[in-house]
Design an enzyme around this catalytic site. Structure first.
Site, PDB file in Angstrom:
ATOM      1  N   ALA A  10      -3.648  -4.522  -2.971  1.00  7.47           N
ATOM      2  CA  ALA A  10      -3.111  -3.162  -2.811  1.00  7.47           C
ATOM      3  C   ALA A  10      -3.648  -2.463  -1.563  1.00  7.47           C
ATOM      4  O   ALA A  10      -3.399  -1.280  -1.361  1.00  7.47           O
ATOM      5  CB  ALA A  10      -3.420  -2.334  -4.054  1.00  7.47           C
ATOM      6  N   SER A  11      -4.373  -3.181  -0.720  1.00  7.90           N
ATOM      7  CA  SER A  11      -4.895  -2.557   0.501  1.00  7.90           C
ATOM      8  C   SER A  11      -3.793  -2.302   1.517  1.00  7.90           C
ATOM      9  O   SER A  11      -3.855  -1.344   2.280  1.00  7.90           O
ATOM     10  CB  SER A  11      -5.980  -3.447   1.121  1.00  7.90           C
ATOM     11  OG  SER A  11      -5.561  -4.797   1.138  1.00  7.90           O
ATOM     12  N   ARG A  12      -2.787  -3.192   1.518  1.00  4.89           N
ATOM     13  CA  ARG A  12      -1.739  -3.089   2.542  1.00  4.89           C
ATOM     14  C   ARG A  12      -0.372  -3.368   1.923  1.00  4.89           C
ATOM     15  O   ARG A  12      -0.270  -3.830   0.786  1.00  4.89           O
ATOM     16  CB  ARG A  12      -1.981  -4.135   3.634  1.00  4.89           C
ATOM     17  CG  ARG A  12      -3.236  -3.905   4.432  1.00  4.89           C
ATOM     18  CD  ARG A  12      -3.411  -4.946   5.518  1.00  4.89           C
ATOM     19  NE  ARG A  12      -3.835  -6.236   4.999  1.00  4.89           N
ATOM     20  CZ  ARG A  12      -3.185  -7.389   5.205  1.00  4.89           C
ATOM     21  NH1 ARG A  12      -2.073  -7.413   5.914  1.00  4.89           N
ATOM     22  NH2 ARG A  12      -3.650  -8.507   4.700  1.00  4.89           N
ATOM     23  N   ASN A  90       0.520  -8.530  -7.515  1.00  2.00           N
ATOM     24  CA  ASN A  90       1.247  -8.370  -6.248  1.00  2.00           C
ATOM     25  C   ASN A  90       0.698  -9.271  -5.149  1.00  2.00           C
ATOM     26  O   ASN A  90       1.474  -9.749  -4.319  1.00  2.00           O
ATOM     27  CB  ASN A  90       1.169  -6.903  -5.807  1.00  2.00           C
ATOM     28  CG  ASN A  90       1.551  -6.746  -4.355  1.00  2.00           C
ATOM     29  OD1 ASN A  90       2.725  -6.809  -3.999  1.00  2.00           O
ATOM     30  ND2 ASN A  90       0.563  -6.591  -3.477  1.00  2.00           N
ATOM     31  N   SER A 151       9.934 -12.804  -5.355  1.00  2.00           N
ATOM     32  CA  SER A 151      10.637 -12.725  -4.066  1.00  2.00           C
ATOM     33  C   SER A 151      12.040 -13.295  -4.237  1.00  2.00           C
ATOM     34  O   SER A 151      12.282 -14.109  -5.145  1.00  2.00           O
ATOM     35  CB  SER A 151       9.882 -13.559  -3.030  1.00  2.00           C
ATOM     36  OG  SER A 151      10.648 -13.712  -1.854  1.00  2.00           O
ATOM     37  N   TYR A 164       5.851 -21.748  -0.482  1.00  2.00           N
ATOM     38  CA  TYR A 164       6.043 -20.344  -0.847  1.00  2.00           C
ATOM     39  C   TYR A 164       7.210 -20.201  -1.825  1.00  2.00           C
ATOM     40  O   TYR A 164       7.092 -19.543  -2.863  1.00  2.00           O
ATOM     41  CB  TYR A 164       6.290 -19.509   0.421  1.00  2.00           C
ATOM     42  CG  TYR A 164       6.443 -18.028   0.168  1.00  2.00           C
ATOM     43  CD1 TYR A 164       5.328 -17.219  -0.013  1.00  2.00           C
ATOM     44  CD2 TYR A 164       7.704 -17.428   0.111  1.00  2.00           C
ATOM     45  CE1 TYR A 164       5.454 -15.850  -0.248  1.00  2.00           C
ATOM     46  CE2 TYR A 164       7.849 -16.065  -0.118  1.00  2.00           C
ATOM     47  CZ  TYR A 164       6.725 -15.283  -0.294  1.00  2.00           C
ATOM     48  OH  TYR A 164       6.862 -13.932  -0.536  1.00  2.00           O
ATOM     49  N   ILE A 197      11.094  -6.916   3.126  1.00  2.00           N
ATOM     50  CA  ILE A 197      10.350  -5.651   3.114  1.00  2.00           C
ATOM     51  C   ILE A 197       9.464  -5.572   4.366  1.00  2.00           C
ATOM     52  O   ILE A 197       8.834  -6.570   4.746  1.00  2.00           O
ATOM     53  CB  ILE A 197       9.453  -5.556   1.842  1.00  2.00           C
ATOM     54  CG1 ILE A 197      10.231  -5.924   0.560  1.00  2.00           C
ATOM     55  CG2 ILE A 197       8.819  -4.168   1.737  1.00  2.00           C
ATOM     56  CD1 ILE A 197      11.361  -5.017   0.172  1.00  2.00           C
TER      57      ILE A 197
HETATM   58  P1  NAP Z   1       0.845  -8.338   3.143  1.00  2.00           P
HETATM   59  O1  NAP Z   1       1.353  -7.199   3.947  1.00  2.00           O
HETATM   60  O2  NAP Z   1       0.446  -9.602   3.849  1.00  2.00           O
HETATM   61  O3  NAP Z   1      -0.355  -7.823   2.217  1.00  2.00           O
HETATM   62  C1  NAP Z   1      -0.981  -8.747   1.387  1.00  2.00           C
HETATM   63  C2  NAP Z   1      -1.929  -8.049   0.449  1.00  2.00           C
HETATM   64  O4  NAP Z   1      -2.462  -9.031  -0.454  1.00  2.00           O
HETATM   65  C3  NAP Z   1      -3.118  -7.423   1.152  1.00  2.00           C
HETATM   66  O5  NAP Z   1      -3.498  -6.293   0.416  1.00  2.00           O
HETATM   67  C4  NAP Z   1      -4.178  -8.522   1.058  1.00  2.00           C
HETATM   68  O6  NAP Z   1      -5.513  -8.018   1.091  1.00  2.00           O
HETATM   69  C5  NAP Z   1      -3.875  -9.074  -0.313  1.00  2.00           C
HETATM   70  N1  NAP Z   1      -4.317 -10.463  -0.514  1.00  2.00           N
HETATM   71  C6  NAP Z   1      -4.020 -11.555   0.235  1.00  2.00           C
HETATM   72  N2  NAP Z   1      -4.615 -12.642  -0.289  1.00  2.00           N
HETATM   73  C7  NAP Z   1      -5.305 -12.219  -1.375  1.00  2.00           C
HETATM   74  C8  NAP Z   1      -6.136 -12.866  -2.313  1.00  2.00           C
HETATM   75  N3  NAP Z   1      -6.401 -14.169  -2.241  1.00  2.00           N
HETATM   76  N4  NAP Z   1      -6.683 -12.121  -3.315  1.00  2.00           N
HETATM   77  C9  NAP Z   1      -6.457 -10.790  -3.394  1.00  2.00           C
HETATM   78  N5  NAP Z   1      -5.673 -10.130  -2.529  1.00  2.00           N
HETATM   79  C10 NAP Z   1      -5.108 -10.837  -1.527  1.00  2.00           C
HETATM   80  O7  NAP Z   1       1.951  -8.821   2.098  1.00  2.00           O
HETATM   81  P2  NAP Z   1       3.185  -8.019   1.445  1.00  2.00           P
HETATM   82  O8  NAP Z   1       4.370  -8.245   2.304  1.00  2.00           O
HETATM   83  O9  NAP Z   1       2.785  -6.655   1.077  1.00  2.00           O
HETATM   84  O10 NAP Z   1       3.410  -8.911   0.136  1.00  2.00           O
HETATM   85  C11 NAP Z   1       2.938  -8.526  -1.138  1.00  2.00           C
HETATM   86  C12 NAP Z   1       3.620  -9.413  -2.178  1.00  2.00           C
HETATM   87  O11 NAP Z   1       5.033  -9.246  -2.062  1.00  2.00           O
HETATM   88  C13 NAP Z   1       3.369 -10.902  -1.994  1.00  2.00           C
HETATM   89  O12 NAP Z   1       3.256 -11.514  -3.261  1.00  2.00           O
HETATM   90  C14 NAP Z   1       4.610 -11.389  -1.277  1.00  2.00           C
HETATM   91  O13 NAP Z   1       4.852 -12.750  -1.510  1.00  2.00           O
HETATM   92  C15 NAP Z   1       5.656 -10.502  -1.919  1.00  2.00           C
HETATM   93  N6  NAP Z   1       6.886 -10.334  -1.152  1.00  2.00           N
HETATM   94  C16 NAP Z   1       6.879  -9.814   0.122  1.00  2.00           C
HETATM   95  C17 NAP Z   1       8.100  -9.665   0.779  1.00  2.00           C
HETATM   96  C18 NAP Z   1       8.186  -9.062   2.153  1.00  2.00           C
HETATM   97  O14 NAP Z   1       9.294  -9.101   2.741  1.00  2.00           O
HETATM   98  N7  NAP Z   1       7.138  -8.514   2.713  1.00  2.00           N
HETATM   99  C19 NAP Z   1       9.293 -10.057   0.183  1.00  2.00           C
HETATM  100  C20 NAP Z   1       9.245 -10.590  -1.100  1.00  2.00           C
HETATM  101  C21 NAP Z   1       8.056 -10.721  -1.763  1.00  2.00           C
HETATM  102  P3  NAP Z   1      -6.330  -7.797   2.494  1.00  2.00           P
HETATM  103  O15 NAP Z   1      -5.757  -6.534   3.109  1.00  2.00           O
HETATM  104  O16 NAP Z   1      -7.721  -7.631   2.059  1.00  2.00           O
HETATM  105  O17 NAP Z   1      -6.068  -8.983   3.332  1.00  2.00           O
END
Ligand code: NAP
Length: 260
Positions: A10-12, A90, A151, A164, A197
């Site tokens: 939830a940081s980003r 998430n 996703s 993935y 997203i």
């Molecule tokens: P993101 O911007 O890369 O952010 C990832 C987040 O997950 C960050 O808060 C990160 O923490 C944390 N994280 C990564 N590895 C971790 C671990 N091993 N343990 C705990 N926390 C961890 O990704 P996002 O786009 O927000 O994606 C979030 C979720 O949505 C994911 O499951 C992704 O597959 C899914 N999703 C994303 C999209 C898209 O288009 N973006 C589409 C469909 C699904 P740090 O900040 O500490 O690194």
């Protein structure tokens, strides 16, 4: 007493968007992160502001792929808030190097599956056991929920990130089995299926998706925002879908319609 949500990653990005929307509807929060403490603190501070003095938020570092970290994360929630109403799975990682599946490596596969599948599965198990305990003492007023972010990759084949796509398909089934198992305990389980997203994860492929969206990839012609996912989670958290479980909620601008 506010309901309490634990949100992984939830940081980003999407997790941060979920935390902010839950703060707006009065949830106390555990904001989990992997390594980026500064971003996690920023999210915490923003959530507290949005909660207008009524929301308590804490950060907790833990790698969801590591068993001891998952235990610690749940223990932290127990020690800090003494309750858990909502787990949001998430946190997730993208395919390392986006390699063609003929070049995919076992090392990358194990790393990604550990975080994207094993982590949410065993974290949900831990949370569910605690929720069952709480339900015994909390009665019908306590309405625990588990939400997992998958996703469109759960059903869309990308040959340069097989791991993935496979992880998201597995998570989709995870939601169904937990939903079937936990209904008798009053725990409802949901899958949120985001489309494209705007986050750090999609940063490296921004130009590609800009062009695809402009060309009609989705009926709603825009990038999704973390807030779009957050609002869907907030609806579940507020019990606006009381007779649903195992439900897939597409938050994808209509991508799943597969228009021609
Ligand atoms: P993101 O911007 O890369 O952010 C990832 C987040 O997950 C960050 O808060 C990160 O923490 C944390 N994280 C990564 N590895 C971790 C671990 N091993 N343990 C705990 N926390 C961890 O990704 P996002 O786009 O927000 O994606 C979030 C979720 O949505 C994911 O499951 C992704 O597959 C899914 N999703 C994303 C999209 C898209 O288009 N973006 C589409 C469909 C699904 P740090 O900040 O500490 O690194």
């Amino acid at each position: 007493m506010n309901p309490v949500a634990l949100i992984t990653g939830a940081s980003r990005g999407i997790g941060r968007g979920i935390a902010m929307e839950l703060a707006k509807v009065g949830h106390d929060l555990v904001i989990n992160y992997a390594g980026n403490a500064d971003a996690a603190k920023q999210t915490r501070d923003d959530c507290v502001k949005l909660g207008a003095g009524k929301v308590h938020a804490e950060i907790c570092q833990a790698d969801v792929g590591v068993a001891a970290d998952r235990q610690r994360l749940v223990e932290f929630t127990r020690q800090t808030f003494s309750r858990l109403d909502l787990l949001v799975n998430n946190a997730g990682v993208a395919s390392r190097g986006r390699l063609d599946l003929l070049d995919a490596t076992e090392e990358n596969f194990d790393w990604l599956m550990g975080i994207n599948v094993k982590g949410p599965f065993f974290l949900s198990q831990l949370a569910a056991k605690w929720m069952i305990e709480q339900r015994k003492s909390g009665g019908d007023g306590y309405k625990p929920r588990i939400v997992t972010v998958t996703s469109i990759s759960a059903y869309t084949a990308s040959t340069n990130r097989a791991d993935y796509c496979m992880s998201k398909a597995a998570l989709s089934m995870m939601v169904k089995v937990f939903a079937a198992r936990l209904a008798e305990h009053g725990i409802h389980v949901f899958e949120i299926r985001p489309g494209v997203i705007a986050t750090d994860m999609t940063g490296p492929v921004k130009a590609k998706y800009d062009a695809l969206i402009a060309g009609g990839l989705t009926p709603i012609k825009r990038w999704g925002q973390p807030e779009d996912i957050g609002r869907a989670v907030a609806a579940i958290a507020q019990d606006l879908l009381p007779f649903s479980t195992g439900e897939v909620i597409n938050v994808d601008g209509g991508f799943h319609l597969r228009t021609i």
